[in-house]
Design a protein around this motif. Structure first.
Motif, PDB file in Angstrom:
ATOM      1  N   GLU A  98      79.476  51.584 -53.743  1.00 17.37           N
ATOM      2  CA  GLU A  98      78.493  53.033 -53.304  1.00 17.37           C
ATOM      3  C   GLU A  98      77.636  52.917 -52.865  1.00 17.37           C
ATOM      4  O   GLU A  98      77.362  53.994 -52.009  1.00 17.37           O
ATOM      5  N   ALA A  99      77.072  52.157 -52.482  1.00 16.75           N
ATOM      6  CA  ALA A  99      75.912  51.779 -51.736  1.00 16.75           C
ATOM      7  C   ALA A  99      75.415  52.035 -50.097  1.00 16.75           C
ATOM      8  O   ALA A  99      76.070  52.804 -49.337  1.00 16.75           O
ATOM      9  N   ILE A 100      77.285  51.397 -50.235  1.00 16.80           N
ATOM     10  CA  ILE A 100      77.662  51.210 -48.705  1.00 16.80           C
ATOM     11  C   ILE A 100      78.342  52.271 -48.403  1.00 16.80           C
ATOM     12  O   ILE A 100      78.307  52.696 -47.358  1.00 16.80           O
ATOM     13  N   ASP A 101      79.002  52.917 -49.135  1.00 12.19           N
ATOM     14  CA  ASP A 101      79.255  54.581 -48.727  1.00 12.19           C
ATOM     15  C   ASP A 101      78.601  55.205 -48.312  1.00 12.19           C
ATOM     16  O   ASP A 101      78.430  55.729 -47.409  1.00 12.19           O
ATOM     17  N   ALA A 102      77.693  55.460 -49.443  1.00 13.49           N
ATOM     18  CA  ALA A 102      76.656  56.416 -48.926  1.00 13.49           C
ATOM     19  C   ALA A 102      75.711  55.648 -47.536  1.00 13.49           C
ATOM     20  O   ALA A 102      75.423  57.501 -47.248  1.00 13.49           O
ATOM     21  N   LEU A 103      75.484  54.466 -46.716  1.00 11.35           N
ATOM     22  CA  LEU A 103      74.891  54.060 -45.923  1.00 11.35           C
ATOM     23  C   LEU A 103      75.823  54.844 -45.234  1.00 11.35           C
ATOM     24  O   LEU A 103      74.697  55.401 -43.768  1.00 11.35           O
TER      25      LEU A 103
ATOM     26  N   MET B   1      60.648  55.727 -55.903  1.00 12.27           N
ATOM     27  CA  MET B   1      60.823  54.283 -55.728  1.00 12.27           C
ATOM     28  C   MET B   1      59.067  53.901 -54.283  1.00 12.27           C
ATOM     29  O   MET B   1      59.701  54.557 -53.188  1.00 12.27           O
ATOM     30  N   LYS B   2      58.757  53.307 -54.982  1.00 11.71           N
ATOM     31  CA  LYS B   2      56.925  52.749 -53.886  1.00 11.71           C
ATOM     32  C   LYS B   2      58.049  51.752 -52.514  1.00 11.71           C
ATOM     33  O   LYS B   2      59.025  51.293 -52.618  1.00 11.71           O
ATOM     34  N   THR B   3      57.727  52.489 -51.243  1.00 11.50           N
ATOM     35  CA  THR B   3      58.118  52.436 -49.822  1.00 11.50           C
ATOM     36  C   THR B   3      57.500  50.602 -49.789  1.00 11.50           C
ATOM     37  O   THR B   3      58.606  49.603 -49.167  1.00 11.50           O
ATOM     38  N   GLU B   4      56.685  50.363 -50.871  1.00 14.09           N
ATOM     39  CA  GLU B   4      56.518  48.322 -50.516  1.00 14.09           C
ATOM     40  C   GLU B   4      57.974  48.056 -50.793  1.00 14.09           C
ATOM     41  O   GLU B   4      58.463  47.071 -50.169  1.00 14.09           O
ATOM     42  N   ARG B   5      57.898  48.111 -51.780  1.00 10.41           N
ATOM     43  CA  ARG B   5      59.276  47.700 -52.952  1.00 10.41           C
ATOM     44  C   ARG B   5      60.814  48.261 -52.695  1.00 10.41           C
ATOM     45  O   ARG B   5      61.306  46.775 -52.053  1.00 10.41           O
ATOM     46  N   LEU B   6      60.597  48.802 -52.146  1.00 12.78           N
ATOM     47  CA  LEU B   6      62.405  49.020 -51.123  1.00 12.78           C
ATOM     48  C   LEU B   6      62.557  48.335 -49.750  1.00 12.78           C
ATOM     49  O   LEU B   6      63.314  47.702 -49.777  1.00 12.78           O
ATOM     50  N   THR B   7      61.295  48.232 -49.240  1.00 18.34           N
ATOM     51  CA  THR B   7      61.268  46.987 -47.801  1.00 18.34           C
ATOM     52  C   THR B   7      61.519  45.463 -48.144  1.00 18.34           C
ATOM     53  O   THR B   7      62.088  45.153 -48.019  1.00 18.34           O
ATOM     54  N   ASP B  22      67.674  43.128 -58.916  1.00 18.35           N
ATOM     55  CA  ASP B  22      67.216  44.068 -57.632  1.00 18.35           C
ATOM     56  C   ASP B  22      68.566  44.609 -56.500  1.00 18.35           C
ATOM     57  O   ASP B  22      68.285  45.581 -56.405  1.00 18.35           O
ATOM     58  N   ALA B  23      69.851  43.786 -56.661  1.00 21.37           N
ATOM     59  CA  ALA B  23      70.853  44.412 -55.936  1.00 21.37           C
ATOM     60  C   ALA B  23      71.766  45.851 -56.262  1.00 21.37           C
ATOM     61  O   ALA B  23      71.362  46.859 -55.746  1.00 21.37           O
ATOM     62  N   GLY B  24      70.917  45.894 -58.071  1.00 19.33           N
ATOM     63  CA  GLY B  24      71.383  47.329 -58.499  1.00 19.33           C
ATOM     64  C   GLY B  24      70.372  48.108 -58.553  1.00 19.33           C
ATOM     65  O   GLY B  24      70.732  48.967 -57.432  1.00 19.33           O
ATOM     66  N   GLU B  25      69.207  48.005 -57.993  1.00 18.59           N
ATOM     67  CA  GLU B  25      68.247  48.431 -58.083  1.00 18.59           C
ATOM     68  C   GLU B  25      68.303  49.052 -56.825  1.00 18.59           C
ATOM     69  O   GLU B  25      68.200  50.497 -56.196  1.00 18.59           O
ATOM     70  N   LEU B  26      68.478  48.527 -55.274  1.00 14.52           N
ATOM     71  CA  LEU B  26      68.300  48.847 -54.114  1.00 14.52           C
ATOM     72  C   LEU B  26      69.471  49.729 -53.762  1.00 14.52           C
ATOM     73  O   LEU B  26      70.013  50.885 -53.503  1.00 14.52           O
ATOM     74  N   SER B  27      70.908  49.093 -54.377  1.00 18.56           N
ATOM     75  CA  SER B  27      72.690  50.141 -54.101  1.00 18.56           C
ATOM     76  C   SER B  27      71.198  51.238 -55.361  1.00 18.56           C
ATOM     77  O   SER B  27      72.175  51.883 -54.028  1.00 18.56           O
ATOM     78  N   ALA B  28      71.108  51.998 -55.978  1.00 16.16           N
ATOM     79  CA  ALA B  28      71.054  52.620 -56.898  1.00 16.16           C
ATOM     80  C   ALA B  28      70.053  53.988 -55.995  1.00 16.16           C
ATOM     81  O   ALA B  28      70.021  54.732 -55.467  1.00 16.16           O
ATOM     82  N   GLU B  29      69.622  53.412 -55.319  1.00 19.24           N
ATOM     83  CA  GLU B  29      67.935  54.038 -54.366  1.00 19.24           C
ATOM     84  C   GLU B  29      68.961  54.284 -52.956  1.00 19.24           C
ATOM     85  O   GLU B  29      68.640  55.336 -52.812  1.00 19.24           O
ATOM     86  N   LEU B  30      69.412  53.997 -53.069  1.00 21.15           N
ATOM     87  CA  LEU B  30      70.430  53.998 -51.190  1.00 21.15           C
ATOM     88  C   LEU B  30      71.827  54.638 -51.895  1.00 21.15           C
ATOM     89  O   LEU B  30      71.343  55.477 -50.781  1.00 21.15           O
ATOM     90  N   ALA B  39      65.678  53.878 -43.788  1.00 24.04           N
ATOM     91  CA  ALA B  39      64.458  53.066 -43.930  1.00 24.04           C
ATOM     92  C   ALA B  39      65.549  51.626 -43.671  1.00 24.04           C
ATOM     93  O   ALA B  39      65.018  50.740 -43.108  1.00 24.04           O
ATOM     94  N   PHE B  40      66.669  52.156 -44.498  1.00 26.76           N
ATOM     95  CA  PHE B  40      67.763  51.119 -45.277  1.00 26.76           C
ATOM     96  C   PHE B  40      67.834  50.276 -43.638  1.00 26.76           C
ATOM     97  O   PHE B  40      67.633  48.904 -42.628  1.00 26.76           O
ATOM     98  N   TRP B  41      68.515  51.187 -43.065  1.00 28.98           N
ATOM     99  CA  TRP B  41      69.047  51.460 -41.300  1.00 28.98           C
ATOM    100  C   TRP B  41      68.045  50.970 -40.280  1.00 28.98           C
ATOM    101  O   TRP B  41      67.659  50.189 -39.159  1.00 28.98           O
ATOM    102  N   GLU B  42      66.353  51.400 -39.874  1.00 28.76           N
ATOM    103  CA  GLU B  42      66.064  50.857 -39.631  1.00 28.76           C
ATOM    104  C   GLU B  42      65.445  49.099 -39.713  1.00 28.76           C
ATOM    105  O   GLU B  42      65.246  49.163 -38.489  1.00 28.76           O
ATOM    106  N   HIS B  43      64.812  48.581 -40.750  1.00 26.25           N
ATOM    107  CA  HIS B  43      64.917  47.491 -40.751  1.00 26.25           C
ATOM    108  C   HIS B  43      66.259  46.851 -40.575  1.00 26.25           C
ATOM    109  O   HIS B  43      66.364  45.775 -40.250  1.00 26.25           O
ATOM    110  N   SER B  44      67.276  47.093 -41.392  1.00 26.11           N
ATOM    111  CA  SER B  44      68.634  46.162 -41.233  1.00 26.11           C
ATOM    112  C   SER B  44      69.217  46.384 -39.776  1.00 26.11           C
ATOM    113  O   SER B  44      70.331  45.605 -38.572  1.00 26.11           O
ATOM    114  N   ALA B  45      68.286  47.720 -38.384  1.00 24.10           N
ATOM    115  CA  ALA B  45      68.925  47.433 -37.084  1.00 24.10           C
ATOM    116  C   ALA B  45      68.576  45.985 -36.171  1.00 24.10           C
ATOM    117  O   ALA B  45      69.166  45.526 -35.576  1.00 24.10           O
ATOM    118  N   LEU B  46      67.542  45.523 -36.712  1.00 24.04           N
ATOM    119  CA  LEU B  46      66.687  44.759 -35.634  1.00 24.04           C
ATOM    120  C   LEU B  46      67.188  43.669 -36.537  1.00 24.04           C
ATOM    121  O   LEU B  46      67.763  42.928 -35.832  1.00 24.04           O
TER     122      LEU B  46
END
Lengths: 182, 538
Positions: A98-103, B1-7, B22-30, B39-46
């Motif tokens: 779901e996260a990947i689809d959202a992304l 979610m706080k920025t620090e935690r997300l990063t 963690d994976a569940g927490e991050l996925s839900a937030e995304l 923020a995810f794309w910004e960090h993961s692009a690098l």
């Protein structure tokens, strides 16, 4: 020395179209790989998915219309390949489908890929020697954080902290450089 | 979610360090949050850019101190992961990264993976490999089946033997000194230390005794072996054996040898392949030649340095403008040297030392001027970096420069005073940066003294237009490219000493491979055409 030209299928034939599409893939595969790596961060897994993407892109070459956005098309295929790979890897510690689809809804346009790579390359010089070595081992050697730790005599957690820091340094350096380059 | 935690979670994702929670927490937030996705794309692009960037840095030797520590992680698809249908076609496997050759043995002990590669891909322009697409230059090749669908590739075996294979081809890299060829043609070059290099085809086995040879294995018809240098031993699949020396060739039909003429020209040479690699550059150069020719013939062109068709020892730079002024036939190259320009084979002038300059003269006053130059800055800019400077010390003086901050600037002396205050300057925002060092850029500036405008273009795009308040025509006479021809002991210039070397030493460090000066305004379209050679292909 003259040489026979490589045999090419007739222009306009399906085989020729496929070759065209394969050439496009070859040209843009760094962008596609970067996209895959964001979703599937392991370098080896990403490399596998890149190959699978190439196979599917080749097989589905007929559905690609010339003149449309090739990178977007290839990245869509890559995303499905990432989802397949995730099912196969069955890793509960990875982000969910779901996260990947959202992304996928918010993929930034991979503009100026080459400029960005160049900027990263220049910025590598800004890293402290130890940080550079760690980045090097991780991204050139393809080592996991644990293996990087073994090489430099650190724990994996310390390596991860150093990597996160190094990536942040690089990120702000790259932003700065790209802004300056207009 | 706080920025620090997300990063923190995003970095953990990138390093494979997420826990299941963690994976569940991050996925839900995304899923829930656009800002989190950004923020995810910004960090993961690098993260996505880094392998390529590090690899390029390694190739260019930017950080040689780490080269010896880099060993390849062979990347190979385990066959079990492949759908059954694909299993039969032979997987091309390749390592993406390289090791520094000679240092391998000393560092091997600590490396957790055994290096199984048997060869290195030297170059493969336009090559398309079955199941794989492109394989990066300098990749190490694991033993196994490779199918080349298009292009050609040069492969160097660990033994030192090299061969060039042309598509369509199918082969098996068996070990350090042996290959099987099922289809296609190869030309081999075997140094003495690799004697015994063997190529096995379905109908013949060739053992090289230190030489150069070619093999053709067509889809239908007999296989052929050609010897260009030295000696090889050829064994037919059904028993016969022959020695071949230079200039001999055979084809094999039902195990029998038939002599045929040796045809080295049928095979691609290493030079031919290297040339093919640069064919794109050649195309661009040819296109540039056409445009440059047109610019030389333009009646308004006062000066056109194409840096082409001259010898490397020439100390005069030819002005190719057809309607040039009689006094402006050539320019003096002082200190500066010849170098390579934008494309292999294109000439350029390299400026390095503070005395390096190109000096020339065009008499007269002009209402309109276009200045165009393709330049490659090779050191961080000084305070002032001269592109083109006049030295009349009077109304109409021109200063075309790059400033320290990276701005392109054109200044015109519009007042009579004896110092810098009577200059009016139009500059761009910073267009040069460290990222631009070593990269070619085409700069153009158009001065229209009637309209009182200065327009700047970078790589064909207009980046700035500014107004001049006072009116004055541009005055040329003696000029310098890449430097400023003032004499400090000349009373007219002594005042510049007060500014120190940063002020009066304005030499440009880098290359210029084309400079044009026209007495008319080039249109934006013309400037774009001259600046964006090869853009259309991108």
């Amino acid at each position: 020395m003259p040489h026979p030209s490589p045999s090419e299928p007739n222009a306009n034939s399906p085989a020729s179209h496929q070759l065209q599409v394969q050439r496009l893939f070859v040209k843009h595969q760094s962008v596609v790989k970067a996209y895959i790596l964001s979703l599937l961060p392991s370098l080896t897994d990403a490399e596998d998915v890149l190959q699978e993407t190439f196979l599917t892109v080749s097989a589905k070459a007929g559905t690609f219309e010339e003149g449309t956005n090739f990178v977007a098309w290839a990245c869509t295929i890559a995303r499905f390949k990432v989802l397949e790979a995730r099912r196969r890897l069955n890793n509960p510690r990875a982000i969910t489908d779901e996260a990947i689809d959202a992304l996928a809804e918010d993929v930034p346009e991979p503009l100026f890929f080459e400029e960005q790579v160049d900027a990263v390359r220049n910025c590598l010089e800004r890293l402290a020697p130890r940080a550079k070595q760690i980045v090097w081992l991780r991204y050139h050697g393809g080592l996991s954080c644990e293996d990087v730790g073994r090489q430099v005599g650190w724990g994996a957690a310390a390596v991860r902290v150093a990597l996160a820091k190094a990536r942040n340094v690089l990120r702000s350096c790259v932003e700065f450089q790209l802004r300056r380059a207009v | 979610m706080k920025t620090e935690r997300l990063t923190e979670l995003i970095h953990a994702h990138l390093d494979g360090a997420l826990s299941a929670e963690d994976a569940g927490e991050l996925s839900a937030e995304l899923v829930a949050n656009t800002a989190a996705r950004r923020a995810f794309w910004e960090h993961s692009a690098l993260h996505g850019l880094l392998p390529e960037a590090v690899h390029l840095a390694w190739l260019s030797g930017v950080t040689p101190q780490y080269a010896e520590k880099i060993v390849a992680l062979p990347i190979q698809l385990p066959p079990r992961r492949w759908p059954g249908i694909l299993r039969g076609i032979g997987l091309a496997a390749a390592a993406c990264f390289v090791i520094a050759g000679g240092l391998w043995s000393s560092t091997q002990s600590w490396w957790p993976w055994r290096d199984r590669s048997v060869a290195t891909l030297v170059r493969a322009p336009d090559a398309i490999w079955e199941t794989r697409g492109a394989i990066a230059r300098d990749s190490r090749l694991l033993p196994g089946r490779y199918r080349l669908n298009a292009g050609a590739a040069e492969i160097r075996f660990r033994s030192g033997a090299r061969f060039i294979v042309e598509a369509p081809a199918e082969m098996d890299l068996s070990n350090n000194n042996t290959a099987r060829l099922y289809l296609g043609q190869v030309s081999g070059f075997v140094p003495p230390e690799a004697r015994g290099f063997t190529v096995i085809t379905p109908s013949l086995t060739l053992v090289d005794l230190g030489t150069a040879f070619g093999i053709k294995m067509p889809p239908v018809g007999p296989a052929e072996a050609h010897v260009f240098e030295g000696e090889v031993s050829v064994k037919a699949d059904v028993g016969g054996k022959r020695s071949l020396v230079r200039g001999e060739a055979v084809k094999i039909v039902n195990g029998d040898f038939t002599d045929i003429p040796s045809r080295p020209e049928d095979f691609l040479s290493a030079e031919g392949l290297a040339a093919r690699e640069s064919s794109v550059a050649k195309r661009h150069l040819a296109k540039w030649h056409g445009l440059a020719e047109r610019l030389s013939r333009d009646p308004a062109t006062l000066v056109h340095f194409t840096c082409e068709g001259q010898e490397r020892y020439d100390t005069a730079l030819r002005n190719d403008a057809v309607s040039r002024h009689a006094d402006a036939h050539t320019a003096m190259i002082i200190g500066a040297t010849w170098a390579e320009g934008r494309w292999p084979g294109k000439g350029a002038i390299l400026f390095r030392q503070s005395g390096d300059r190109v000096r020339f003269e065009v008499p007269g006053k002009y209402k309109t001027l276009t200045l165009l130059a393709s330049v490659c800055l090779e050191a961080p800019p000084h305070e002032f970096n001269a592109l083109l400077m006049t030295e009349n010390h009077s109304l109409g003086d021109l200063r075309w420069q790059i400033f320290r901050e990276g701005n392109l600037a054109l200044a015109l002396r519009t007042g009579p005073a004896s110092d810098d205050r009577q200059f009016e300057t139009v500059k761009t925002k910073a267009i040069m940066s460290e990222a631009m060092l070593g990269r070619w850029v085409t700069l153009a500036s158009v001065l229209d003294t009637e309209a009182g405008t200065v327009t700047h273009y970078v790589d064909g795009e207009q980046v700035e237009q500014g107004m001049l308040e006072r009116k004055a025509e541009a005055q040329l006479n003696a000029m310098e490219l890449g430097n400023w021809g003032i004499q400090l002991d000349d009373p007219r210039w002594t005042w510049t000493k007060a500014g120190g070397p940063a002020f009066y030493d304005r030499h440009f460090v880098g290359r210029i491979d084309q400079f044009a000066l026209l007495s008319r305004a080039l249109s934006p379209e013309e400037i774009r055409a001259h600046s964006q050679i090869g853009e259309a292909e991108r």
